[in-house]
Design a protein around this motif. Structure first.
Motif, PDB file in Angstrom:
ATOM      1  N   ALA A  87      -8.945  24.840  12.398  1.00  0.00           N
ATOM      2  CA  ALA A  87      -8.786  26.117  11.701  1.00  0.00           C
ATOM      3  C   ALA A  87     -10.107  27.220  12.201  1.00  0.00           C
ATOM      4  O   ALA A  87      -9.843  28.387  12.662  1.00  0.00           O
ATOM      5  CB  ALA A  87      -9.023  26.283  10.196  1.00  0.00           C
ATOM      6  N   VAL A  88     -11.302  26.610  12.384  1.00  0.00           N
ATOM      7  CA  VAL A  88     -12.258  27.203  12.784  1.00  0.00           C
ATOM      8  C   VAL A  88     -12.108  27.774  14.145  1.00  0.00           C
ATOM      9  O   VAL A  88     -12.443  28.801  14.937  1.00  0.00           O
ATOM     10  CB  VAL A  88     -13.636  26.581  12.533  1.00  0.00           C
ATOM     11  N   ALA A  89     -11.674  26.573  14.870  1.00  0.00           N
ATOM     12  CA  ALA A  89     -11.482  26.713  16.433  1.00  0.00           C
ATOM     13  C   ALA A  89     -10.523  27.708  16.934  1.00  0.00           C
ATOM     14  O   ALA A  89     -10.798  28.653  17.630  1.00  0.00           O
ATOM     15  CB  ALA A  89     -11.129  25.588  16.996  1.00  0.00           C
ATOM     16  N   GLN A  90      -9.557  27.898  15.960  1.00  0.00           N
ATOM     17  CA  GLN A  90      -8.427  28.792  16.258  1.00  0.00           C
ATOM     18  C   GLN A  90      -8.909  30.267  16.103  1.00  0.00           C
ATOM     19  O   GLN A  90      -8.622  31.047  16.760  1.00  0.00           O
ATOM     20  CB  GLN A  90      -7.212  28.663  15.434  1.00  0.00           C
ATOM     21  N   LYS A  91      -9.857  30.485  14.913  1.00  0.00           N
ATOM     22  CA  LYS A  91     -10.220  31.787  14.579  1.00  0.00           C
ATOM     23  C   LYS A  91     -11.212  32.504  15.449  1.00  0.00           C
ATOM     24  O   LYS A  91     -11.299  33.382  15.756  1.00  0.00           O
ATOM     25  CB  LYS A  91     -10.719  31.527  13.028  1.00  0.00           C
ATOM     26  N   THR A  92     -12.011  31.244  16.067  1.00  0.00           N
ATOM     27  CA  THR A  92     -13.212  31.585  17.147  1.00  0.00           C
ATOM     28  C   THR A  92     -12.714  31.766  18.455  1.00  0.00           C
ATOM     29  O   THR A  92     -13.766  32.233  19.341  1.00  0.00           O
ATOM     30  CB  THR A  92     -14.523  31.002  16.692  1.00  0.00           C
ATOM     31  N   GLY A  93     -11.966  30.892  18.855  1.00  0.00           N
ATOM     32  CA  GLY A  93     -11.727  30.758  20.348  1.00  0.00           C
ATOM     33  C   GLY A  93     -12.700  29.531  20.702  1.00  0.00           C
ATOM     34  O   GLY A  93     -12.371  29.193  21.989  1.00  0.00           O
ATOM     35  N   VAL A  94     -13.392  28.903  20.038  1.00  0.00           N
ATOM     36  CA  VAL A  94     -14.233  27.624  20.432  1.00  0.00           C
ATOM     37  C   VAL A  94     -13.354  26.455  20.415  1.00  0.00           C
ATOM     38  O   VAL A  94     -12.644  26.332  19.421  1.00  0.00           O
ATOM     39  CB  VAL A  94     -15.575  27.617  19.374  1.00  0.00           C
ATOM     40  N   SER A  95     -13.660  25.647  21.261  1.00  0.00           N
ATOM     41  CA  SER A  95     -12.757  24.341  21.391  1.00  0.00           C
ATOM     42  C   SER A  95     -13.048  23.578  20.227  1.00  0.00           C
ATOM     43  O   SER A  95     -14.160  23.600  19.747  1.00  0.00           O
ATOM     44  CB  SER A  95     -12.648  23.745  22.356  1.00  0.00           C
ATOM     45  N   VAL A  96     -11.929  22.797  19.725  1.00  0.00           N
ATOM     46  CA  VAL A  96     -12.504  21.652  18.736  1.00  0.00           C
ATOM     47  C   VAL A  96     -13.589  20.714  18.923  1.00  0.00           C
ATOM     48  O   VAL A  96     -14.404  20.472  18.420  1.00  0.00           O
ATOM     49  CB  VAL A  96     -11.269  21.038  18.136  1.00  0.00           C
ATOM     50  N   SER A  97     -13.487  20.324  20.340  1.00  0.00           N
ATOM     51  CA  SER A  97     -14.347  19.491  20.797  1.00  0.00           C
ATOM     52  C   SER A  97     -15.659  19.802  20.898  1.00  0.00           C
ATOM     53  O   SER A  97     -16.960  19.238  20.450  1.00  0.00           O
ATOM     54  CB  SER A  97     -14.169  18.720  22.121  1.00  0.00           C
ATOM     55  N   GLN A  98     -15.898  21.072  21.036  1.00  0.00           N
ATOM     56  CA  GLN A  98     -17.277  22.033  21.386  1.00  0.00           C
ATOM     57  C   GLN A  98     -17.857  21.984  19.761  1.00  0.00           C
ATOM     58  O   GLN A  98     -19.051  21.767  19.766  1.00  0.00           O
ATOM     59  CB  GLN A  98     -17.089  23.373  21.861  1.00  0.00           C
ATOM     60  N   LEU A  99     -16.972  22.564  18.788  1.00  0.00           N
ATOM     61  CA  LEU A  99     -17.362  22.637  17.549  1.00  0.00           C
ATOM     62  C   LEU A  99     -17.828  21.356  16.949  1.00  0.00           C
ATOM     63  O   LEU A  99     -18.964  21.211  16.197  1.00  0.00           O
ATOM     64  CB  LEU A  99     -16.461  23.388  16.768  1.00  0.00           C
ATOM     65  N   SER A 100     -16.957  20.317  17.174  1.00  0.00           N
ATOM     66  CA  SER A 100     -17.426  18.929  16.610  1.00  0.00           C
ATOM     67  C   SER A 100     -18.872  18.623  17.126  1.00  0.00           C
ATOM     68  O   SER A 100     -19.610  18.047  16.398  1.00  0.00           O
ATOM     69  CB  SER A 100     -16.196  17.862  16.923  1.00  0.00           C
ATOM     70  N   THR A 101     -18.894  18.571  18.500  1.00  0.00           N
ATOM     71  CA  THR A 101     -20.183  18.432  19.150  1.00  0.00           C
ATOM     72  C   THR A 101     -21.256  19.046  18.755  1.00  0.00           C
ATOM     73  O   THR A 101     -22.233  18.686  18.386  1.00  0.00           O
ATOM     74  CB  THR A 101     -20.005  18.569  20.663  1.00  0.00           C
ATOM     75  N   PHE A 102     -21.269  20.427  18.376  1.00  0.00           N
ATOM     76  CA  PHE A 102     -22.228  21.292  17.915  1.00  0.00           C
ATOM     77  C   PHE A 102     -22.789  20.951  16.504  1.00  0.00           C
ATOM     78  O   PHE A 102     -23.601  20.745  15.935  1.00  0.00           O
ATOM     79  CB  PHE A 102     -21.900  22.817  17.779  1.00  0.00           C
ATOM     80  N   GLU A 103     -21.675  20.588  15.635  1.00  0.00           N
ATOM     81  CA  GLU A 103     -21.886  20.217  14.340  1.00  0.00           C
ATOM     82  C   GLU A 103     -22.806  18.628  14.283  1.00  0.00           C
ATOM     83  O   GLU A 103     -23.583  18.701  13.447  1.00  0.00           O
ATOM     84  CB  GLU A 103     -20.623  19.857  13.443  1.00  0.00           C
ATOM     85  N   ARG A 104     -22.619  17.904  15.365  1.00  0.00           N
ATOM     86  CA  ARG A 104     -23.424  16.752  15.300  1.00  0.00           C
ATOM     87  C   ARG A 104     -24.713  16.785  15.865  1.00  0.00           C
ATOM     88  O   ARG A 104     -25.777  16.138  15.422  1.00  0.00           O
ATOM     89  CB  ARG A 104     -22.517  15.589  15.899  1.00  0.00           C
ATOM     90  N   THR A 105     -24.714  17.628  16.992  1.00  0.00           N
ATOM     91  CA  THR A 105     -25.737  17.652  17.795  1.00  0.00           C
ATOM     92  C   THR A 105     -26.730  19.154  17.756  1.00  0.00           C
ATOM     93  O   THR A 105     -27.899  19.240  18.315  1.00  0.00           O
ATOM     94  CB  THR A 105     -25.729  17.333  19.143  1.00  0.00           C
TER      95      THR A 105
END
Length: 276
Positions: A116-134
């Motif tokens: 949902a956040v990826a679709q709203k912001t244009g950030v890929s799911v993998s990028q967002l997931s990586t950012f949340e971890r690192t």
């Protein structure tokens, strides 16, 4: 009682999704419920565990239905621990969390999936997931979009708004720093607290940029201390700033920037009100 069976509403609640989502997963061949002679859907404990796994793969791993089916092959499936609002690494003072963990906490509290956040912001799911971890891997612009989607600001995520405002004295060279989330972009806080102005010192490596345009409410002021900076407003208005130059613009205008110097660029950047 191992033979207990749950109706669709109960199973959906246990998996943290809606009954309509369970029906969708059925059409996607992710789950096949038990059917009564009258066609009512029922779920035993093994199916509920599978539902939890599907939910986890979808929300936390960002997998699409085909990838989820692939992941679920070769059952029995090892169910990941249920996601809770507060995981072990989230213990302690939230203000001290890494910025990626703050993003994950806010996303979950808002009930939003990675997709949902990826679709709203244009950030890929993998990028967002990586950012949340690192806390790494998002551009300056992408981080702004994610923060806005979650109802916060980059300044707040970075801890700039801690304190109640009033007087703020920071000695030369003792500036608190924002977490380094973007390559080549270092930001130091020049005035701490919940103030009407966000006062920061930017240090930009050669070629460092916002990696896209962003916009928000307010006004902005830049004073160049050294180097060169290109500011682009509205996608087609170009301004080249050099040492000693000052520049003002309205934050609602889409703006992007990059260091055009072959050396480090240093500048003072002020936003008001605190909306970045």
């Amino acid at each position: 009682m191992d033979d207990i069976r749950f109706k669709i509403a109960e199973a959906a609640r246990m998996a943290g999704v809606s009954p309509s989502t369970l029906r969708l997963w059925e059409t996607q061949d992710l789950i096949q419920p038990i059917r009564t002679p009258k066609g009512q859907r029922l779920y035993d404990r093994a199916l509920v565990d599978r539902l939890k796994t599907i939910s986890w793969l979808r929300s936390e791993k960002g997998l699409n239905p085909a990838a989820i089916r692939e992941s679920l092959r070769g059952e029995p499936v090892a169910v990941e621990p249920e996601i809770t609002s507060f995981e072990p690494e989230e213990a302690g003072d939230p203000a001290s969390f890494p910025v990626g963990l703050k993003i994950r906490r806010l996303r979950r509290e808002a009930g939003k999936t990675l997709e949902a956040v990826a679709q709203k912001t244009g950030v890929s799911v993998s990028q967002l997931s990586t950012f949340e971890r690192t806390s790494q891997g998002l551009s300056f612009t992408a981080l702004h979009e994610v923060a806005s989607c979650l109802g916060t600001t980059v300044a707040s995520l970075s801890g700039q708004e801690q304190g109640q405002g009033g007087e703020s004295l920071i000695r030369d060279g003792k500036w608190p720093s924002w977490p380094a989330t973007s390559s080549g972009v270092a930001i130091q806080v020049l005035a701490e607290g919940r103030n009407q102005m966000e006062c920061n010192r930017f240090q930009l490596a050669p070629g460092a940029s916002s990696e896209g345009a962003y916009q928000h409410a307010g006004e902005e002021f830049i004073h160049m201390l050294s180097g060169s900076l290109e500011i682009i407003l509205d996608g087609d208005c170009f301004f080249e700033l050099h040492t000693g130059d000052s520049f003002y613009f309205e934050s609602r205008r889409p703006h992007s920037w990059r260091n055009t110097s072959s050396s480090e660029t240093v500048l003072i950047w002020i936003n008001t009100p605190a909306t970045f």
